[in-house]
Motif scaffolding. Structure first.
Motif, PDB file in Angstrom:
ATOM      1  N   THR A 198       0.913  -1.746  -0.002  1.00 44.25           N
ATOM      2  CA  THR A 198      -0.109   0.260  -0.216  1.00 44.25           C
ATOM      3  C   THR A 198       1.354   1.421  -0.067  1.00 44.25           C
ATOM      4  N   LEU A 199      -0.303   2.158  -0.333  1.00 37.83           N
ATOM      5  CA  LEU A 199       1.264   3.461  -0.657  1.00 37.83           C
ATOM      6  C   LEU A 199       0.165   4.533  -0.092  1.00 37.83           C
ATOM      7  N   GLU A 200      -0.303   4.794   1.206  1.00 35.54           N
ATOM      8  CA  GLU A 200      -0.420   5.560   1.520  1.00 35.54           C
ATOM      9  C   GLU A 200       0.656   6.286   2.415  1.00 35.54           C
ATOM     10  N   VAL A 201       1.634   7.132   1.912  1.00 35.22           N
ATOM     11  CA  VAL A 201       2.284   7.395   2.931  1.00 35.22           C
ATOM     12  C   VAL A 201       2.170   8.290   4.177  1.00 35.22           C
ATOM     13  N   LYS A 202       2.753   8.065   4.750  1.00 39.50           N
ATOM     14  CA  LYS A 202       2.664   7.888   6.201  1.00 39.50           C
ATOM     15  C   LYS A 202       1.384   8.119   7.115  1.00 39.50           C
ATOM     16  N   LYS A 203       0.671   6.815   6.820  1.00 34.47           N
ATOM     17  CA  LYS A 203      -0.239   6.742   7.617  1.00 34.47           C
ATOM     18  C   LYS A 203      -0.240   5.088   7.605  1.00 34.47           C
ATOM     19  N   ASN A 204      -0.522   4.203   7.315  1.00 33.10           N
ATOM     20  CA  ASN A 204      -0.600   2.489   7.507  1.00 33.10           C
ATOM     21  C   ASN A 204      -0.181   1.574   6.891  1.00 33.10           C
ATOM     22  N   ASP A 205       0.734   2.020   6.189  1.00 31.79           N
ATOM     23  CA  ASP A 205       1.412   0.936   5.501  1.00 31.79           C
ATOM     24  C   ASP A 205       1.509  -0.177   5.389  1.00 31.79           C
ATOM     25  N   VAL A 206       1.686  -1.281   4.408  1.00 35.76           N
ATOM     26  CA  VAL A 206       2.120  -2.951   5.199  1.00 35.76           C
ATOM     27  C   VAL A 206       2.042  -3.028   3.477  1.00 35.76           C
ATOM     28  N   ILE A 207       3.034  -3.964   3.733  1.00 37.46           N
ATOM     29  CA  ILE A 207       2.951  -5.130   2.588  1.00 37.46           C
ATOM     30  C   ILE A 207       2.424  -6.345   2.794  1.00 37.46           C
ATOM     31  N   ILE A 208       1.966  -7.048   2.179  1.00 38.61           N
ATOM     32  CA  ILE A 208       1.583  -8.597   1.985  1.00 38.61           C
ATOM     33  C   ILE A 208       1.824  -9.426   1.438  1.00 38.61           C
ATOM     34  N   TYR A 209       2.567 -10.363   1.517  1.00 38.93           N
ATOM     35  CA  TYR A 209       3.039 -11.384   0.768  1.00 38.93           C
ATOM     36  C   TYR A 209       2.737 -12.883   0.759  1.00 38.93           C
ATOM     37  N   SER A 210       2.813 -13.465  -0.096  1.00 38.22           N
ATOM     38  CA  SER A 210       2.708 -14.926   0.070  1.00 38.22           C
ATOM     39  C   SER A 210       3.898 -15.844  -0.767  1.00 38.22           C
ATOM     40  N   GLN A 211       3.743 -17.764  -0.235  1.00 36.09           N
ATOM     41  CA  GLN A 211       4.057 -18.072   0.138  1.00 36.09           C
ATOM     42  C   GLN A 211       4.227 -19.822  -1.375  1.00 36.09           C
ATOM     43  N   ASN A 212       3.288 -19.460  -2.164  1.00 33.88           N
ATOM     44  CA  ASN A 212       2.841 -19.937  -2.876  1.00 33.88           C
ATOM     45  C   ASN A 212       2.833 -22.100  -2.728  1.00 33.88           C
ATOM     46  N   LYS A 213       1.855 -21.499  -1.371  1.00 32.68           N
ATOM     47  CA  LYS A 213       1.592 -22.946  -0.737  1.00 32.68           C
ATOM     48  C   LYS A 213      -0.041 -22.923  -0.392  1.00 32.68           C
ATOM     49  N   PHE A 214      -0.933 -24.379  -0.870  1.00 40.82           N
ATOM     50  CA  PHE A 214      -2.414 -23.746  -1.037  1.00 40.82           C
ATOM     51  C   PHE A 214      -2.915 -24.387   0.248  1.00 40.82           C
ATOM     52  N   ASP A 215      -2.932 -23.159   0.527  1.00 41.37           N
ATOM     53  CA  ASP A 215      -3.187 -22.825   2.152  1.00 41.37           C
ATOM     54  C   ASP A 215      -3.745 -21.356   2.588  1.00 41.37           C
ATOM     55  N   PHE A 216      -4.725 -21.753   2.714  1.00 45.34           N
ATOM     56  CA  PHE A 216      -6.000 -20.463   2.390  1.00 45.34           C
ATOM     57  C   PHE A 216      -5.697 -19.150   4.040  1.00 45.34           C
ATOM     58  N   LYS A 217      -5.142 -20.428   5.251  1.00 42.80           N
ATOM     59  CA  LYS A 217      -4.474 -19.319   6.791  1.00 42.80           C
ATOM     60  C   LYS A 217      -3.683 -19.443   6.908  1.00 42.80           C
TER      61      LYS A 217
END
Length: 305
Positions: A5-24
């Motif tokens: 996310t690109l809301e500078v100086k607010k609540n920015d996050v990075i989300i990544y996944s690991q190529n596992k067939f797992d929904f949790k």
């Protein structure tokens, strides 16, 4: 999948996944503004909310091209629909979700003649309309079989924080008690023919016209998408409570999630604006191909017998 996310100086996050067939346990979130940063668990359905939320963002996901004419995008089970300018597109959070989805996509083609490509695609948000992000495609890269099999987008999050002494690579794991039903049980079995280890590259020089999945214009795509999400929750045995704050603040699910998952800092935290954003970092470390290169290295994939 990689989302920034690109809301500078607010609540920015990075989300990544690991190529596992797992929904949790497949998806992790890092809050950029925390003094001590570490990956936390976020589930598949929370990721869906982030992707459609109108907060500005960059996104790297995966796309499936096949030699099937007029493949019905609405038959997907593990794909997700996003707006790309004025069109809808079917994307996947990881290559493994694309492969597992092939058993559910509706098409009639001899498995021996079926060919496909998995592309890694970068998007950046353009604007929000009707409380949802519209994206613009920045780049796409055809993946080799080995790349699709071993892709783990955690490496890009690690690259972003490689020199950050306040980043601790200690993941918070979410132990789910959800029970999947028989409808999905077969997709969890590694013995199934539709798994990443069962794909290889076409060795012969074969020219095939590959297409994206198609959307029927008369259908309310966003309504179909929400129904599929709810059906998937039921199939996974997830009894999710409706978040009152999200319903009352429609279109700001991102802010609602932030408020629920972290304690706000009383004082402003400075952000180093000189750091590359995620898209630039990825592009600078990748071998982006020209059209001529793409013709030579098309990486046409097939299932092994």
């Amino acid at each position: 999948m990689l989302l920034e996310t690109l809301e500078v100086k607010k609540n920015d996050v990075i989300i990544y996944s690991q190529n596992k067939f797992d929904f949790k346990d497949n998806f992790k979130i890092i809050f950029k503004n925390e003094k001590i940063k570490h990956p936390r668990t976020i589930d598949y359905f929370e990721v869906c909310e982030f992707i459609k939320d109108p907060a500005p963002k960059n996104l790297i996901v995966y796309r499936l091209l096949t030699n099937v004419s007029k493949l019905d995008a609405y038959s997907t089970k593990y794909g997700y629909f996003i707006k790309v300018r004025d069109n809808m597109e079917l994307i996947y959070f990881d290559p493994v979700f694309a492969i597992k989805d092939l058993r559910h996509l509706k098409f009639d083609l001899d498995p021996e003649n079926f060919r496909f490509k998995i592309q890694q695609v970068g998007y950046t948000s353009l604007m929000s309309k009707d409380y949802e992000t519209s994206y613009n495609e920045v780049f796409s890269i055809n993946m080799r079989a080995a790349e699709a099999q071993n892709q783990n987008d955690k490496i890009f999050a690690e690259a972003i924080y490689a020199f950050d002494e306040n980043f601790i690579d200690q993941e918070e794991l979410l132990h789910s008690s959800s029970k999947i039903n028989n409808e999905l049980l077969e997709d969890y079995k590694e013995s199934s023919g539709h798994n990443l280890n069962n794909i290889s590259e076409e060795k012969l020089i074969v020219r095939k016209h590959l297409e994206k999945a198609e959307f029927e214009e008369a259908v309310n795509t966003l309504s179909v998408r929400e129904k599929k999400i709810e059906a998937l929750k039921i199939a996974l045995g997830i009894q999710e409570e409706v978040r009152k704050e999200i319903k009352e603040n429609k279109g700001r699910a991102f802010s609602a999630f932030i408020n629920q998952h972290r304690v706000r800092e009383e004082k402003e935290i400075n952000i180093n604006l000189d750091k590359q954003n995620m898209i630039d970092l990825f592009k600078s470390s990748s071998k982006l191909k020209t059209d001529e290169d793409d013709e030579k290295d098309s990486f046409l994939l097939k299932f092994n017998k």
